[in-house]
Design a protein around this motif. Sequence first.
Motif, PDB file in Angstrom:
ATOM      1  N   PRO A   8       5.444  -4.117  -2.958  1.00 29.71           N
ATOM      2  CA  PRO A   8       5.712  -4.069  -4.406  1.00 29.71           C
ATOM      3  C   PRO A   8       4.650  -4.780  -5.233  1.00 29.71           C
ATOM      4  CG  PRO A   8       7.262  -5.537  -3.294  1.00 29.71           C
ATOM      5  CD  PRO A   8       6.531  -4.797  -2.227  1.00 29.71           C
ATOM      6  N   ALA A   9       3.953  -5.747  -4.651  1.00 28.09           N
ATOM      7  CA  ALA A   9       2.923  -6.467  -5.398  1.00 28.09           C
ATOM      8  C   ALA A   9       1.719  -5.589  -5.720  1.00 28.09           C
ATOM      9  CB  ALA A   9       2.470  -7.687  -4.602  1.00 28.09           C
ATOM     10  N   LEU A  10       1.585  -4.458  -5.025  1.00 30.38           N
ATOM     11  CA  LEU A  10       0.440  -3.567  -5.252  1.00 30.38           C
ATOM     12  C   LEU A  10       0.768  -2.407  -6.184  1.00 30.38           C
ATOM     13  CD1 LEU A  10      -1.045  -3.357  -1.641  1.00 30.38           C
ATOM     14  CD2 LEU A  10      -1.678  -4.905  -3.497  1.00 30.38           C
ATOM     15  N   LEU A  11       1.992  -2.329  -6.662  1.00 33.43           N
ATOM     16  CA  LEU A  11       2.379  -1.225  -7.531  1.00 33.43           C
ATOM     17  C   LEU A  11       1.792  -1.419  -8.923  1.00 33.43           C
ATOM     18  CD1 LEU A  11       6.113  -0.706  -6.533  1.00 33.43           C
ATOM     19  CD2 LEU A  11       4.145   0.695  -5.894  1.00 33.43           C
ATOM     20  N   ARG A  12       1.206  -0.366  -9.443  1.00 34.87           N
ATOM     21  CA  ARG A  12       0.617  -0.374 -10.772  1.00 34.87           C
ATOM     22  C   ARG A  12       1.038   0.884 -11.521  1.00 34.87           C
ATOM     23  NH1 ARG A  12       0.181  -4.593  -8.940  1.00 34.87           N
ATOM     24  NH2 ARG A  12      -1.659  -5.943  -8.713  1.00 34.87           N
ATOM     25  N   ARG A  13       0.990   0.814 -12.836  1.00 36.21           N
ATOM     26  CA  ARG A  13       1.370   1.974 -13.643  1.00 36.21           C
ATOM     27  C   ARG A  13       0.260   3.023 -13.621  1.00 36.21           C
ATOM     28  NH1 ARG A  13       3.129  -0.534 -18.214  1.00 36.21           N
ATOM     29  NH2 ARG A  13       5.314  -0.317 -17.627  1.00 36.21           N
ATOM     30  N   PRO A  14       0.581   4.319 -13.486  1.00 32.75           N
ATOM     31  CA  PRO A  14       1.911   4.875 -13.276  1.00 32.75           C
ATOM     32  C   PRO A  14       2.401   4.558 -11.859  1.00 32.75           C
ATOM     33  CG  PRO A  14       0.331   6.606 -13.863  1.00 32.75           C
ATOM     34  CD  PRO A  14      -0.437   5.365 -13.625  1.00 32.75           C
ATOM     35  N   VAL A  15       3.581   4.014 -11.758  1.00 34.58           N
ATOM     36  CA  VAL A  15       4.065   3.480 -10.494  1.00 34.58           C
ATOM     37  C   VAL A  15       4.212   4.571  -9.440  1.00 34.58           C
ATOM     38  CG1 VAL A  15       5.996   2.287  -9.385  1.00 34.58           C
ATOM     39  CG2 VAL A  15       5.184   1.530 -11.606  1.00 34.58           C
ATOM     40  N   TYR A  16       4.642   5.772  -9.838  1.00 38.33           N
ATOM     41  CA  TYR A  16       4.861   6.818  -8.837  1.00 38.33           C
ATOM     42  C   TYR A  16       3.545   7.226  -8.169  1.00 38.33           C
ATOM     43  CZ  TYR A  16       3.363  10.287 -12.345  1.00 38.33           C
ATOM     44  OH  TYR A  16       2.650  11.005 -13.263  1.00 38.33           O
ATOM     45  N   ILE A  17       2.420   7.192  -8.920  1.00 36.29           N
ATOM     46  CA  ILE A  17       1.122   7.499  -8.316  1.00 36.29           C
ATOM     47  C   ILE A  17       0.687   6.370  -7.393  1.00 36.29           C
ATOM     48  CG2 ILE A  17      -1.326   7.869  -8.797  1.00 36.29           C
ATOM     49  CD1 ILE A  17      -0.536   9.285 -11.359  1.00 36.29           C
ATOM     50  N   SER A  18       0.857   5.142  -7.863  1.00 36.86           N
ATOM     51  CA  SER A  18       0.504   3.984  -7.040  1.00 36.86           C
ATOM     52  C   SER A  18       1.318   3.956  -5.749  1.00 36.86           C
ATOM     53  CB  SER A  18       0.739   2.699  -7.843  1.00 36.86           C
ATOM     54  OG  SER A  18       0.468   1.557  -7.072  1.00 36.86           O
ATOM     55  N   LEU A  19       2.606   4.288  -5.858  1.00 34.83           N
ATOM     56  CA  LEU A  19       3.468   4.321  -4.677  1.00 34.83           C
ATOM     57  C   LEU A  19       3.020   5.429  -3.713  1.00 34.83           C
ATOM     58  CD1 LEU A  19       5.969   3.331  -3.159  1.00 34.83           C
ATOM     59  CD2 LEU A  19       7.365   4.816  -4.627  1.00 34.83           C
ATOM     60  N   ALA A  20       2.711   6.597  -4.254  1.00 36.67           N
ATOM     61  CA  ALA A  20       2.239   7.696  -3.411  1.00 36.67           C
ATOM     62  C   ALA A  20       0.919   7.328  -2.728  1.00 36.67           C
ATOM     63  CB  ALA A  20       2.059   8.963  -4.244  1.00 36.67           C
ATOM     64  N   ASP A  21       0.045   6.609  -3.439  1.00 34.91           N
ATOM     65  CA  ASP A  21      -1.234   6.197  -2.854  1.00 34.91           C
ATOM     66  C   ASP A  21      -1.024   5.222  -1.691  1.00 34.91           C
ATOM     67  OD1 ASP A  21      -2.650   7.758  -4.602  1.00 34.91           O
ATOM     68  OD2 ASP A  21      -3.150   6.125  -5.989  1.00 34.91           O
ATOM     69  N   GLN A  22      -0.052   4.329  -1.812  1.00 37.22           N
ATOM     70  CA  GLN A  22       0.233   3.410  -0.704  1.00 37.22           C
ATOM     71  C   GLN A  22       0.701   4.172   0.535  1.00 37.22           C
ATOM     72  OE1 GLN A  22       2.022  -0.432  -0.820  1.00 37.22           O
ATOM     73  NE2 GLN A  22       2.051  -0.469  -3.071  1.00 37.22           N
ATOM     74  N   PHE A  23       1.602   5.132   0.321  1.00 41.28           N
ATOM     75  CA  PHE A  23       2.075   5.939   1.452  1.00 41.28           C
ATOM     76  C   PHE A  23       0.914   6.736   2.058  1.00 41.28           C
ATOM     77  CE2 PHE A  23       6.503   5.410  -0.055  1.00 41.28           C
ATOM     78  CZ  PHE A  23       7.140   5.226   1.158  1.00 41.28           C
ATOM     79  N   THR A  24       0.048   7.293   1.195  1.00 43.49           N
ATOM     80  CA  THR A  24      -1.084   8.076   1.687  1.00 43.49           C
ATOM     81  C   THR A  24      -1.977   7.238   2.591  1.00 43.49           C
ATOM     82  OG1 THR A  24      -1.087   9.521  -0.257  1.00 43.49           O
ATOM     83  CG2 THR A  24      -3.140   9.371   0.983  1.00 43.49           C
ATOM     84  N   ALA A  25      -2.313   6.026   2.134  1.00 45.77           N
ATOM     85  CA  ALA A  25      -3.161   5.146   2.938  1.00 45.77           C
ATOM     86  C   ALA A  25      -2.489   4.794   4.265  1.00 45.77           C
ATOM     87  CB  ALA A  25      -3.487   3.873   2.152  1.00 45.77           C
ATOM     88  N   TYR A  59       7.339  10.960  -3.781  1.00 45.63           N
ATOM     89  CA  TYR A  59       7.511  11.822  -2.613  1.00 45.63           C
ATOM     90  C   TYR A  59       7.036  13.242  -2.903  1.00 45.63           C
ATOM     91  CZ  TYR A  59      10.200   8.294  -0.008  1.00 45.63           C
ATOM     92  OH  TYR A  59      10.585   7.172   0.681  1.00 45.63           O
ATOM     93  N   ASP A  60       7.230  13.692  -4.150  1.00 43.54           N
ATOM     94  CA  ASP A  60       6.738  15.023  -4.525  1.00 43.54           C
ATOM     95  C   ASP A  60       5.217  15.089  -4.417  1.00 43.54           C
ATOM     96  OD1 ASP A  60       9.254  16.012  -5.024  1.00 43.54           O
ATOM     97  OD2 ASP A  60       9.163  15.710  -7.194  1.00 43.54           O
ATOM     98  N   ILE A  61       4.539  14.017  -4.841  1.00 44.80           N
ATOM     99  CA  ILE A  61       3.079  13.972  -4.725  1.00 44.80           C
ATOM    100  C   ILE A  61       2.664  14.046  -3.261  1.00 44.80           C
ATOM    101  CG2 ILE A  61       1.057  12.468  -5.014  1.00 44.80           C
ATOM    102  CD1 ILE A  61       2.258  11.500  -7.622  1.00 44.80           C
ATOM    103  N   LEU A  62       3.364  13.299  -2.397  1.00 46.78           N
ATOM    104  CA  LEU A  62       3.038  13.322  -0.967  1.00 46.78           C
ATOM    105  C   LEU A  62       3.213  14.720  -0.387  1.00 46.78           C
ATOM    106  CD1 LEU A  62       4.734   9.981   0.147  1.00 46.78           C
ATOM    107  CD2 LEU A  62       2.297  10.402  -0.152  1.00 46.78           C
TER     108      LEU A  62
END
Length: 460
Positions: A8-25, A59-62
């Motif tokens: 959660p400390a790495l989440l940035r706005r837009p959060v859904y993109i940041s979250l998708a990027d974490q999952f991608t990595a 999840y849609d982005i993923l």
Amino acid sequence: MTKWQPDPALLRRPVYISLADQFTAAIKSGRLAAGGKLPAHRDLAYDLKVSIQTVSKAYDILARRGLVSGEVGRGTYVKPGGPALQSPYIAERLANVIDLSIVTPVCTAMQLDRMKAALHRLGDTIPPAAVLSFRPNTIFARHNEAVVSWLSGLGVEAAPQNVLLTNGASSAFTVALMSAAGPGAILAAEEICYHVIRPLADYLGIRVRAIAADADGMLPEALEEACFREEVRVVTLQPNLANPTAILMPEDRRRAIAEVARKHDITIIETDVFGPLLSDRPQPLAALAPERTIYITGFTKVAVPGLRIGYVAAPDHFAATIANRQLMANWMATPIMAEIATLWLGDGTMDALVGWQRETLRARHRIVAESLGKASCRAHPEGLHVWLPLPPDHDELAFVSQARARGVAVAPSTPFCLSGLPAGAVRLSVGATEAEELRAGLDILASLLRAAPDRSVLSI
């Protein structure tokens, strides 16, 4: 359920993109394995203190990236067989975004006018074979002859019968790799390299080995060490303004790489799509080791993006094989594109377009120097892109998300890293937008670099 969880400390706005990027990595690095189940939407939203809608959008982005699939009643799972090709750039044009993510030449009405003039001229003079013939060998002989002089100007001496036309450099690289390495063969590449290399090799059943590099490019001793460990069949290099690192490999490094290749009987695939922009370029590997180098160039990056034509210059023992692979994969290059390229090579238009691009890029790099100031970046004044390492306290995914939230799109390093782990850098295009937009985008990035990293948890 997998044990890995987003930070959660790495989440940035837009959060859904940041979250998708974490999952991608996590997927690309293997922390989330194929077949692994992602957390339920509600559970993850609760853990991260974000909305369920945010998780659903991530999840849609993923899913659109080809990394996961959802099964009704069972959940969302990482797709088997490895991730799909991850483009570092934004595929679609977005409003209100300064897009520095895609490497393209500077384009104005001048390029469009030149293309219109060429099409009008061809309307009156186009040879019947370019439209009516189904046989590549009846179309391309004179085009091969026309490009030999251009290649010679780049330092590559090739016989017309050893030159193959393709629909761009990406197509050329595909047929070259298919010709030089079969399933199970080992391909050596720099640890940070063109993002297509890993997925293409995976599709062809070729094993990729990451070779360490420094500011001058691939380390010859690291390549040789890999050869002692196992049988390296092919090495792929982009010595002129490598994508994404913008490295211009010096000639002594090229000679050392060529010697390792000779010693271990390695085929070299040299991609040189930026080379024509350089007013002062070292000798290509194709000149230093012509007996084992497959050389690739084209005009998409240096003249006009829509001129999808590429050239492969191959040693004698590869020429027929590459031609056969081209037949199997693509049949032939598009004749109309070949006609335009040959017309421009003959009447001086290509020289004029490349020369104009070179001068315009010099002006663009003055803007880069003014806006980024003392920021430590790697670039060449005649290059199309800049490699910008981030300060140690800036997280790459967070920086990319913050830039996007401020209206600037940049390319993260992750798609280029064979390890799947971020390198802590971003790639910036200097040609993809207007000069003033470039300045505005770079000023925003400079302000983000100066600011303390924002580690607050944001939600939408």
